[in-house]
Motif scaffolding. Structure first.
Motif, PDB file in Angstrom:
ATOM      1  N   PRO A  17       5.330  11.423  -0.473  1.00 52.65           N
ATOM      2  CA  PRO A  17       4.619   9.910  -0.388  1.00 52.65           C
ATOM      3  C   PRO A  17       5.307   8.975   0.692  1.00 52.65           C
ATOM      4  O   PRO A  17       4.205   8.361   1.287  1.00 52.65           O
ATOM      5  N   ALA A  18       5.646  10.322   2.304  1.00 58.46           N
ATOM      6  CA  ALA A  18       5.021   9.725   3.039  1.00 58.46           C
ATOM      7  C   ALA A  18       3.798   9.564   3.898  1.00 58.46           C
ATOM      8  O   ALA A  18       4.087   8.477   4.469  1.00 58.46           O
ATOM      9  N   ARG A  19       2.797  10.418   3.430  1.00 57.25           N
ATOM     10  CA  ARG A  19       1.257  10.013   4.006  1.00 57.25           C
ATOM     11  C   ARG A  19       0.854   9.620   2.768  1.00 57.25           C
ATOM     12  O   ARG A  19      -0.346   9.554   3.229  1.00 57.25           O
ATOM     13  N   VAL A  20       1.451   8.996   2.411  1.00 61.08           N
ATOM     14  CA  VAL A  20      -0.201   7.905   0.983  1.00 61.08           C
ATOM     15  C   VAL A  20      -0.711   6.669   2.034  1.00 61.08           C
ATOM     16  O   VAL A  20      -1.669   7.124   1.631  1.00 61.08           O
ATOM     17  N   ALA A  21       0.403   5.958   2.728  1.00 64.17           N
ATOM     18  CA  ALA A  21      -0.407   5.022   3.553  1.00 64.17           C
ATOM     19  C   ALA A  21      -1.202   5.530   4.355  1.00 64.17           C
ATOM     20  O   ALA A  21      -2.451   5.532   4.518  1.00 64.17           O
ATOM     21  N   ARG A  22      -1.453   6.999   5.144  1.00 66.24           N
ATOM     22  CA  ARG A  22      -2.143   7.513   6.162  1.00 66.24           C
ATOM     23  C   ARG A  22      -3.825   8.050   5.072  1.00 66.24           C
ATOM     24  O   ARG A  22      -4.669   7.794   5.126  1.00 66.24           O
TER      25      ARG A  22
END
Length: 220
Positions: A17-22
């Motif tokens: 989830p923490a890498r979805v924006a990237r």
């Protein structure tokens, strides 16, 4: 991030989830700025070159209408129940965000298949079936003890392992309150052990993305 082919075309990727924006930024860089549409499963990103990405919200995450809202919902800590079951082994736990706060693993011997024929084969098959039923009964007891008291606090229950084994466990009438919480996602896990249960927390929280590349151009 993991990737696998998707039935019907494209491929599935699983993203923390923490890498979805990237990941979304990278998709836009490769295919052009996409349009975003809310869907029942989450968000659909459609790029100018024809590529699409279906962002499936992780179990228990609320619906959102844009990427920032989707990411915020995906990374937010949720209380999740975990039920992993295969013949002869089960693991049950409760996760708070990324942390496994309650866990129990149970293993029971289930006899392997035998090449013997006739009456001996039938006897071994009956014994094996009885052992498997006993093991799944133990798994149901674990779920009653660990998950049932937490049902009102769980955002979702994520299962993994053998679907038939999981279905058998949840068929226990005492576990009826957990059935509406069961997520569609079935985790592909090996024989349940504590380390497998710990790893399942991350898999349960991952964002699944179905990616379809642009259709190839036809020769004129």
């Amino acid at each position: 991030m993991t990737s696998r082919p998707a039935a019907g075309g494209g491929r599935w990727v699983e993203v923390d989830p923490a890498r979805v924006a990237r990941w979304v930024d990278g998709f836009a860089d490769r295919h052009g700025p996409p349009t975003t549409t809310a869907q029942g499963y989450g968000l659909l990103l459609a790029a100018p070159d024809g590529a699409t990405a279906e962002l499936h919200a992780p179990p228990g995450a609320p619906a959102s209408t844009d990427v920032p809202g989707f990411v915020a919902a995906a990374v937010a800590p949720r209380r999740l129940g975990l039920l992993l079951a295969r013949k002869g082994a089960a693991a049950v736990g409760v996760a708070e965000g990324t942390d496994l706060v309650v866990s129990k693993v149970d293993t029971r011997y289930v006899q392997g298949r035998t090449a013997a024929g006739g009456w001996s084969q039938q006897r071994f098959a009956r014994r094996r079936d009885n052992q498997a039923k006993a093991a799944l009964g133990d798994a149901a007891e674990l779920a009653v003890r660990l998950l049932l008291p937490q049902a009102a606090t769980l955002a979702a229950v994520i299962c993994g392992g053998d679907r038939r084994a999981v279905d058998t466990v949840l068929a226990d009438r005492r576990l009826a309150p957990l059935v509406p919480l069961r997520a569609e996602r079935l985790l592909d896990v090996p024989e349940p052990r504590h380390a497998v249960l710990v790893a399942a927390v991350g898999a349960a929280r991952a964002v699944q993305i179905r990616l379809r590349d642009p259709a190839p151009e036809r020769a004129g």
